[in-house]
Design an enzyme around this catalytic site. Structure first.
Site, PDB file in Angstrom:
ATOM      1  N   LYS A  28      36.863  48.109  29.430  1.00  0.00           N
ATOM      2  CA  LYS A  28      37.522  47.327  28.385  1.00  0.00           C
ATOM      3  C   LYS A  28      36.513  46.454  27.643  1.00  0.00           C
ATOM      4  O   LYS A  28      36.507  46.398  26.405  1.00  0.00           O
ATOM      5  CB  LYS A  28      38.623  46.463  29.002  1.00  0.00           C
ATOM      6  CG  LYS A  28      39.390  45.598  28.020  1.00  0.00           C
ATOM      7  CD  LYS A  28      40.513  44.856  28.736  1.00  0.00           C
ATOM      8  CE  LYS A  28      41.330  43.991  27.775  1.00  0.00           C
ATOM      9  NZ  LYS A  28      40.572  42.859  27.240  1.00  0.00           N
ATOM     10  N   GLU A  29      35.647  45.760  28.388  1.00  0.00           N
ATOM     11  CA  GLU A  29      34.630  44.901  27.775  1.00  0.00           C
ATOM     12  C   GLU A  29      33.651  45.716  26.937  1.00  0.00           C
ATOM     13  O   GLU A  29      33.204  45.270  25.872  1.00  0.00           O
ATOM     14  CB  GLU A  29      33.868  44.142  28.861  1.00  0.00           C
ATOM     15  CG  GLU A  29      34.697  43.078  29.570  1.00  0.00           C
ATOM     16  CD  GLU A  29      34.041  42.563  30.836  1.00  0.00           C
ATOM     17  OE1 GLU A  29      34.423  41.471  31.291  1.00  0.00           O
ATOM     18  OE2 GLU A  29      33.151  43.265  31.381  1.00  0.00           O
ATOM     19  N   ASN A  61      32.814  46.076  32.167  1.00  0.00           N
ATOM     20  CA  ASN A  61      33.790  47.097  32.539  1.00  0.00           C
ATOM     21  C   ASN A  61      34.155  47.874  31.275  1.00  0.00           C
ATOM     22  O   ASN A  61      33.687  47.554  30.173  1.00  0.00           O
ATOM     23  CB  ASN A  61      35.012  46.478  33.229  1.00  0.00           C
ATOM     24  CG  ASN A  61      35.734  45.450  32.361  1.00  0.00           C
ATOM     25  OD1 ASN A  61      35.803  45.581  31.133  1.00  0.00           O
ATOM     26  ND2 ASN A  61      36.263  44.407  32.990  1.00  0.00           N
ATOM     27  N   ASP A  71      31.649  40.553  39.980  1.00  0.00           N
ATOM     28  CA  ASP A  71      30.654  39.617  40.506  1.00  0.00           C
ATOM     29  C   ASP A  71      29.820  40.275  41.595  1.00  0.00           C
ATOM     30  O   ASP A  71      28.610  40.065  41.699  1.00  0.00           O
ATOM     31  CB  ASP A  71      31.340  38.373  41.076  1.00  0.00           C
ATOM     32  CG  ASP A  71      32.051  37.549  40.008  1.00  0.00           C
ATOM     33  OD1 ASP A  71      31.663  37.663  38.827  1.00  0.00           O
ATOM     34  OD2 ASP A  71      32.971  36.800  40.353  1.00  0.00           O
TER      35      ASP A  71
END
Length: 329
Positions: free
Chosen positions: A209-210, A207, A279
């Site tokens: 942020k990651e 995502n 997921d």
């Protein structure tokens, strides 16, 4: 160019029976739900009047459950403790048609459990039972033997990294090398600590942020910043592609050899709960690639699937029929 609805339906039809290996950190998610009407006389904390209590497979286990709901044949490769939580988790996965022969037991570690106490949709507290130590060499060897057996007939591999020790440096490299040798897609849902170790993969699905944290940068605003970020990660990992999921902005696919990124706009009408959406994305993406889709076709189908699950409550899954139902007519 967007793929046609006819083409997307063909890909969805080919999901049936595809064997996909999920390697990663399985968890037992325990939910305790109720309501609060008073504060405890023993301490300044709310008293939860419990109305409902249930367990589901979490972490990499939820990825496998997603695959099974889509008609695939998931094989889970992971580790649990020799405890009640491990037995429950294996039982839940078996009930959802997940092949669990690749789950090893380790007497020296607990089964990872996340216990959430909820009051009127608000999380009051969470208890974690876990070990973040790298899985022991003997248990890792058992898991990798199961992987080597399963990969002979698999059509794709997912690495679902939650930082609980299953995906060691050696395991990561062995799995990626094996997938490249067998010419099957290997897709990664990363943990920041291992971000840069996933080189030469088919796709990573962080995502926003990651993605910023994995690239070692502070978040910046604007479309140009996201495009530069995606290119940096693509080159850093020497990957075939990177798919950055961007919540309300949809997702953007960066591909090796293509200068122009491909952005798919979000389809959810109302976001109720984003739990487990990542997921679903990696499950659908990998399964679509296994079914012969291009990366762009796989990203489009994943986006529709994500739009469905965020409209549901809790750790949800979707089906091929539901995805077909939201495709343009």
């Amino acid at each position: 160019m967007q793929p046609t609805t006819k083409r997307l339906k063909e890909i969805l039809k080919d999901f049936e029976g595809k064997e996909i290996i999920v390697v990663g950190d399985v968890m037992l998610d325990h939910f305790i739900k109720g309501s609060v009407s008073r504060i405890s006389p023993e301490a300044p904390v709310p008293v939860v009047d419990v109305k409902k209590e249930f367990f589901v497979a979490g972490g990499a286990g939820n990825v496998a459950v997603n695959l099974a709901a889509l008609g695939a044949k998931p094989v889970m490769v992971s580790v649990v403790g020799q405890d009640l939580g491990g037995e429950m988790l294996k039982g839940f996965l078996r009930e959802k048609n997940v092949n669990i022969y690749g789950i090893a037991e380790d007497p020296d570690r607990p089964t990872t459990q996340k216990i959430r106490v909820m009051a009127d949709q608000q999380q009051i507290v969470r208890f974690d039972r876990e070990s973040k130590k790298t899985v022991s060499p003997s248990v890792a060897s058992t898991c990798m033997k199961s992987f080597e057996m399963a990969v002979k007939t698999a059509k794709g591999v997912i690495l679902s990294d939650y930082g609980k020790g299953m995906l060691s440096d050696h395991n990561i490299q062995t799995i990626i090398d094996t997938c490249r040798k067998h010419k099957i897609p290997v897709c990664v849902d990363p943990k920041i600590d291992n971000f840069k170790k996933y080189k030469h993969i088919t796709c990573m699905t962080p995502n926003t942020k990651e993605a910023w944290e994995g690239a070692g940068e502070s978040p910046k605003h604007g479309e140009e910043a996201i495009l530069a970020l995606g290119d940096k990660i693509l080159n850093m990992l020497e990957a075939e592609s990177v798919l950055i999921t961007r919540s309300a902005e949809g997702m953007t696919l960066f591909e090796k050899g293509r200068k122009t990124p491909f952005t798919v706009r979000a389809t959810a009408r109302e976001v109720y709960d984003v739990t487990g959406a990542g997921d679903t994305v990696i499950s659908v993406l990998t399964l679509a690639l296994a079914a012969g889709a291009t990366l762009r076709e796989a990203a489009v189908i994943s986006n529709y699937a994500a739009g469905i699950v965020v409209e549901k409550s809790g750790t949800a899954t979707t089906t091929r029929e539901e995805i077909e139902g939201v495709l343009p007519q």
